[in-house]
Motif scaffolding. Structure first.
Motif, mmCIF file in Angstrom:
data_model
loop_
_atom_site.group_PDB
_atom_site.id
_atom_site.type_symbol
_atom_site.label_atom_id
_atom_site.label_comp_id
_atom_site.label_asym_id
_atom_site.label_seq_id
_atom_site.Cartn_x
_atom_site.Cartn_y
_atom_site.Cartn_z
ATOM 1 N N HIS A 143 35.719 -24.889 14.565
ATOM 2 C CA HIS A 143 34.384 -24.418 14.279
ATOM 3 C C HIS A 143 34.105 -22.838 14.949
ATOM 4 C CE1 HIS A 143 29.940 -24.115 13.441
ATOM 5 N NE2 HIS A 143 30.364 -24.951 12.357
ATOM 6 N N HIS B 67 36.838 -24.482 7.279
ATOM 7 C CA HIS B 67 35.496 -24.177 7.866
ATOM 8 C C HIS B 67 36.132 -23.817 9.436
ATOM 9 C CE1 HIS B 67 31.248 -23.345 8.375
ATOM 10 N NE2 HIS B 67 30.952 -24.498 8.971
ATOM 11 N N HIS C 279 25.497 -27.927 3.809
ATOM 12 C CA HIS C 279 26.208 -28.624 4.619
ATOM 13 C C HIS C 279 25.995 -30.113 4.188
ATOM 14 C CE1 HIS C 279 25.054 -25.325 7.219
ATOM 15 N NE2 HIS C 279 26.481 -25.130 7.429
#
Length: 253
Positions: A56, A52, A204
């Motif tokens: 971030h 990911h 998530h």
């Protein structure tokens, strides 16, 4: 970490901005560390560890540049986890960065649904009307099933495995609509199974952090339907690397 030095115009987006709130290790800070969880996942068959990004990284925000993204990507590679799949934070897919991903061993990414309400966006372009339409689409079919076959154009320079549906968490305010939300997903899964297509469901982990029992019950209903579709249509559950390997095998044959 140099990869965290990203001059976003909105500095609160930077991982460095939040570093003072991060503990020394997992024993002190369970919210920011999860190495023990990664180890558990790796011990379970048929799981994939994807990326990911390292920090971030927001690929469309003002101030960021491709050289910053490459440093972030290199930090992921340095983890030596053999990561080949990428999900862009906030779904900010930057098509200009895909060639760079390929050069660093990334073979697939999660793209966005094929609808203007799901296109990549930053905060100022995420209008209220788009938010309301996405919410409505979770319960009523406004934009289609978003199941798909993998066409050649999805594979250059890396394979695009678009989202089909974000599994929204249970909402007490909208609990009377839960059956609609479930049926929306089950109908689309059935459509995918009947037509030998892919359906990419995602969420998530923290989405299940509240109303845990309700969220797990909802997920169980989905999994029961997938099992039914497996028996009836040979529908298969696959992660992103599975699909890439499947495509590569077919190309060789």
């Amino acid at each position: 970490m140099e990869s965290l030095e990203i001059p976003y115009e909105n500095e609160t987006l930077s991982a460095k901005y939040n570093l003072p709130h991060v503990g020394e290790d997992e024993q002190q800070d369970l919210y920011h560390y999860g190495n023990s969880l990664i180890k558990i996942i790796k011990e379970i068959p048929n799981q994939e560890i994807g990326s990911h990004t390292f920090s971030h990284y927001y690929c469309l925000e003002d101030g960021q540049r491709i050289e910053h993204f490459e440093k972030d990507l290199q930090a992921v590679i340095n983890l030596k986890e053999g990561i080949t799949s990428l999900v862009f934070p906030r779904n900010q897919v930057n098509l200009e960065y895909l060639k760079l991903c390929a050069e660093h061993g990334i073979t697939a990414y999660r793209g966005n649904e094929d609808s203007w309400i799901y296109g990549p966006y930053i905060q100022k372009t995420n209008t209220k009307i788009k938010q309301m339409l996405r919410l409505t689409d979770a319960y009523i079919n406004l934009t289609g099933h978003h199941s798909y076959k993998l066409e050649k154009e999805r594979a250059h320079p890396i394979i695009n495995l678009p989202s089909s549906r974000f599994l929204r968490p249970y909402s007490n305010k909208l609990k009377v609509l839960e059956r609609l939300r479930l049926q929306r997903i089950k109908n689309s899964l059935t459509e995918a199974a009947k037509n030998d297509e892919y359906y990419h469901l995602w969420w998530h982990p923290h989405n299940f952090g509240k109303n845990i029992e309700k969220n797990l019950q909802f997920l169980e209903e989905i999994l029961k339907h997938v099992d039914y579709l497996k028996r009836k249509y040979n529908f298969q559950s696959m992660h992103m690397r599975d699909i890439v390997d499947f495509i590569s095998l077919n190309e060789k044959n």
